[in-house]
Design a protein around this motif. Structure first.
Motif, PDB file in Angstrom:
ATOM      1  N   UNK A 286      -1.936  -1.147  32.638  1.00  0.00           N
ATOM      2  CA  UNK A 286      -1.020  -1.550  31.575  1.00  0.00           C
ATOM      3  C   UNK A 286      -1.640  -1.383  30.192  1.00  0.00           C
ATOM      4  N   UNK A 287      -2.962  -1.434  30.108  1.00  0.00           N
ATOM      5  CA  UNK A 287      -3.676  -1.350  28.831  1.00  0.00           C
ATOM      6  C   UNK A 287      -4.429  -0.024  28.737  1.00  0.00           C
ATOM      7  N   UNK A 288      -4.954   0.295  27.561  1.00  0.00           N
ATOM      8  CA  UNK A 288      -5.739   1.530  27.428  1.00  0.00           C
ATOM      9  C   UNK A 288      -6.889   1.573  28.432  1.00  0.00           C
ATOM     10  N   UNK A 289      -7.184   2.759  28.895  1.00  0.00           N
ATOM     11  CA  UNK A 289      -8.183   2.918  29.950  1.00  0.00           C
ATOM     12  C   UNK A 289      -9.572   2.470  29.497  1.00  0.00           C
ATOM     13  N   UNK A 290      -9.833   2.549  28.188  1.00  0.00           N
ATOM     14  CA  UNK A 290     -11.148   2.149  27.682  1.00  0.00           C
ATOM     15  C   UNK A 290     -11.379   0.645  27.781  1.00  0.00           C
ATOM     16  N   UNK A 291     -10.317  -0.121  27.916  1.00  0.00           N
ATOM     17  CA  UNK A 291     -10.423  -1.580  27.930  1.00  0.00           C
ATOM     18  C   UNK A 291     -10.823  -2.058  29.328  1.00  0.00           C
ATOM     19  N   UNK A 428      -8.867  -2.361  22.503  1.00  0.00           N
ATOM     20  CA  UNK A 428      -9.352  -3.588  23.106  1.00  0.00           C
ATOM     21  C   UNK A 428      -8.301  -4.661  23.273  1.00  0.00           C
ATOM     22  N   UNK A 429      -8.730  -5.908  23.152  1.00  0.00           N
ATOM     23  CA  UNK A 429      -7.876  -7.046  23.479  1.00  0.00           C
ATOM     24  C   UNK A 429      -6.720  -7.263  22.510  1.00  0.00           C
ATOM     25  N   UNK A 430      -6.768  -6.648  21.340  1.00  0.00           N
ATOM     26  CA  UNK A 430      -5.657  -6.783  20.382  1.00  0.00           C
ATOM     27  C   UNK A 430      -4.785  -5.542  20.322  1.00  0.00           C
ATOM     28  N   UNK A 431      -5.037  -4.572  21.201  1.00  0.00           N
ATOM     29  CA  UNK A 431      -4.281  -3.313  21.145  1.00  0.00           C
ATOM     30  C   UNK A 431      -2.791  -3.536  21.380  1.00  0.00           C
ATOM     31  N   UNK A 432      -2.445  -4.534  22.192  1.00  0.00           N
ATOM     32  CA  UNK A 432      -1.037  -4.778  22.515  1.00  0.00           C
ATOM     33  C   UNK A 432      -0.218  -5.203  21.299  1.00  0.00           C
TER      34      UNK A 432
END
Length: 531
Positions: A286-291, A428-432
């Motif tokens: 669900x999130x960027x692969x780097x996270x 990271x954690x604020x990307x959303x």
């Protein structure tokens, strides 16, 4: 309208006409205000005999001047143009017209146009009541919009993301704010001119209705100033994030409409028969692969379990641009294929994915059935559960979040109060919280249960049955959700060559966050790569 205050000179405030005689007839009462009989307000006031109109006469209006009327007509015309542009931008969020695609979220240009509509609407509603708060408020708004325009044009990455649509929107918003300043000054001048010409002096009072109009307009202008300051602050934050260089490169795809970020770690190796060893291709959840998802694969690379891996950001995530709307999982898979080709990357591939990324990787695997030598699904989503992604309520909330995302209230708070870094905001954690991410999730929502479901259903029939398959599931999800357990079991039948199905007992949906989960994942990945 009767004024609330009297004037300094009684003769200037009289509301009567000339007496019918020269005051000699004591029995003849003078008429006041265009022939009306005197009342308790006007009985004691002397009649007008100077030829000027009453200040409250409707004929005393700045609209008598053609220049004022022309400005109002232009204001209405600009409002209509802005509304049509606003509607076009609203539609482009869901369906991108030709040449209208924004590689950024598309929410910033919409916000600027919404601000323009509000600005012009206020100007029309309070056109005949000019005031210093409105004039200075419009100047402040114009100043910050001009600053936004400079930032968008000067910062290369933002200029590319916003494109001509975003630049045109902010330029138009700036011009309309300056136009409001001009109209306010011209109307104030016209009001003064007509009052002096028709009443003999400049009016210094305001009626209750005018004071209410000034107060309402002032409050609205304060709100607009706050909005434009937040827009500017968010844009400054974006310009800072734009300086964060991506690992790997961005590659143009889909007819050069947007760029996809792709990065590879390690060098290609060959077996003793001279054949190229598989490259692990990561597909995030669900999130960027780097996270965090890449972390356990990097550990496997560092431990020598694998020799090389590549990962990419789906459109709108991480360092990748947003794609035109609508956009399905199959379109993303085709874009990935194009990016790999432009990067000169060669198969074979072992495809590893998590969560909803399993939908994307299965479509990619089916369209490259001879090039994919292994599939790993980590607590992946089943196509029968895509209805959860496609819920209308979820889509509306994503749209609403996207509309207010340019204000950056959460991102600004995170940067100021919580010390969030550009890395946190990009992947990271604020990307959303970013507009690009929200736009990508909205696009996913719009076609999840239609185009995407059809594509992944077709992929199941096209998939090469001999392809080795590994399924790793979250023990927590399997125990608490019988439907999830049933669908995880069905995923073991994606191919006819299931190597293993591991249920990691204490692992959450993100299986790699537990030590046991990382060990299982690395072990199974090694088995797939080494055949």
């Amino acid at each position: 309208m009767v004024s609330l205050w009297g004037s300094k000179n009684g003769d200037e405030r009289s509301h009567g006409d000339d007496a019918e005689n020269d005051g000699g007839d004591s029995g003849h009462q003078p008429r006041h205000s265009g022939g009306r009989e005197p009342d308790e307000r006007t009985r004691l006031l002397p009649p007008r005999n100077d030829g000027f109109l009453d200040p409250d006469d409707p004929a005393v209006s700045p609209y008598n001047l053609w220049s004022v009327r022309a400005l109002r007509y232009l204001c209405v015309l600009f409002l209509v143009i802005s509304f049509l542009w606003w509607v076009l931008l609203l539609v482009s969020i869901f369906v991108s017209p030709p040449m209208m695609h924004s590689r950024g979220s598309g929410f910033f240009d919409f916000s600027y146009t919404t601000l323009t509509l509000g600005n012009l609407l206020v100007a029309i509603l309070f056109f005949s009541t000019p005031s210093k708060p409105m004039e200075w408020g419009s100047l402040v708004v114009a100043f910050f919009l001009l600053l936004d325009m400079i930032i968008i044009v000067a910062v290369a990455r933002i200029r590319v993301e916003e494109g001509w649509v975003g630049i045109a929107s902010v330029v138009w918003a700036t011009l309309m704010a300056l136009y409001n300043v001009l109209t306010d000054r011209v109307v104030a001048w016209g009001k003064k001119e007509e009052e002096e010409r028709l009443t003999g002096r400049k009016e210094t009072r305001r009626t209750l209705r005018e004071w209410c109009a000034v107060l309402t307009a002032s409050v609205i202008m304060v709100v607009m100033i706050i909005v434009v300051i937040l827009l500017t602050a968010t844009l400054i934050l974006r310009s800072r994030d734009a300086g964060l260089a991506p690992p790997g490169k961005r590659y143009y795809v889909d007819g050069d409409k947007y760029q996809l970020h792709l990065a590879c770690v390690g060098d290609a190796t060959y077996n003793h028969q001279g054949q190229r060893n598989p490259t692990v291709l990561l597909e995030g959840g669900e999130d960027p692969v780097e996270d965090t998802f890449e972390d356990w694969v990097y550990d496997a690379y560092s431990n020598g379990t694998i020799n090389r891996y590549c990962y990419y950001d789906r459109p709108g995530l991480g360092w990748s641009d947003n794609a035109p709307s609508p956009h399905s999982a199959g379109m993303t898979s085709d874009a990935l294929s194009e990016a790999l080709a432009r990067a000169g990357e060669e198969p074979p591939w072992v495809v590893v994915s998590a969560g909803i990324g399993g939908i994307y990787s299965r479509i990619f695997s089916s369209r490259h059935r001879e090039e994919v030598t292994g599939i790993m699904l980590v607590d992946a989503m089943h196509e029968d559960l895509l209805y959860q992604v496609a819920k209308p309520g979820r889509g509306f909330l994503l749209w609403a979040r996207g509309i207010i995302s340019p204000l950056g209230y959460d991102r600004l708070f995170g940067a100021i109060a919580k010390g969030r870094t550009p890395e946190d905001r990009v992947f990271g954690r604020s990307a959303y919280q970013g507009g690009k991410y929200i736009k990508a999730k909205l696009q996913e929502n719009l076609v999840a249960n239609s185009l995407t479901k059809n594509e992944v259903s077709q992929a199941r029939h096209i998939q090469k049955p001999e392809t080795p398959l590994v399924v790793v599931s979250s023990g927590i999800n399997v125990r608490k959700d019988d439907e999830w357990k049933k669908k995880q079991k069905d995923l073991t039948k994606v191919t006819e060559n299931l190597l293993s199905w591991d249920v990691v007992n204490a692992a959450p949906h993100e299986v790699w966050r537990t030590l046991e989960g990382r060990k299982v994942l690395e072990k199974r990945l090694g088995e797939l790569v080494k055949g």
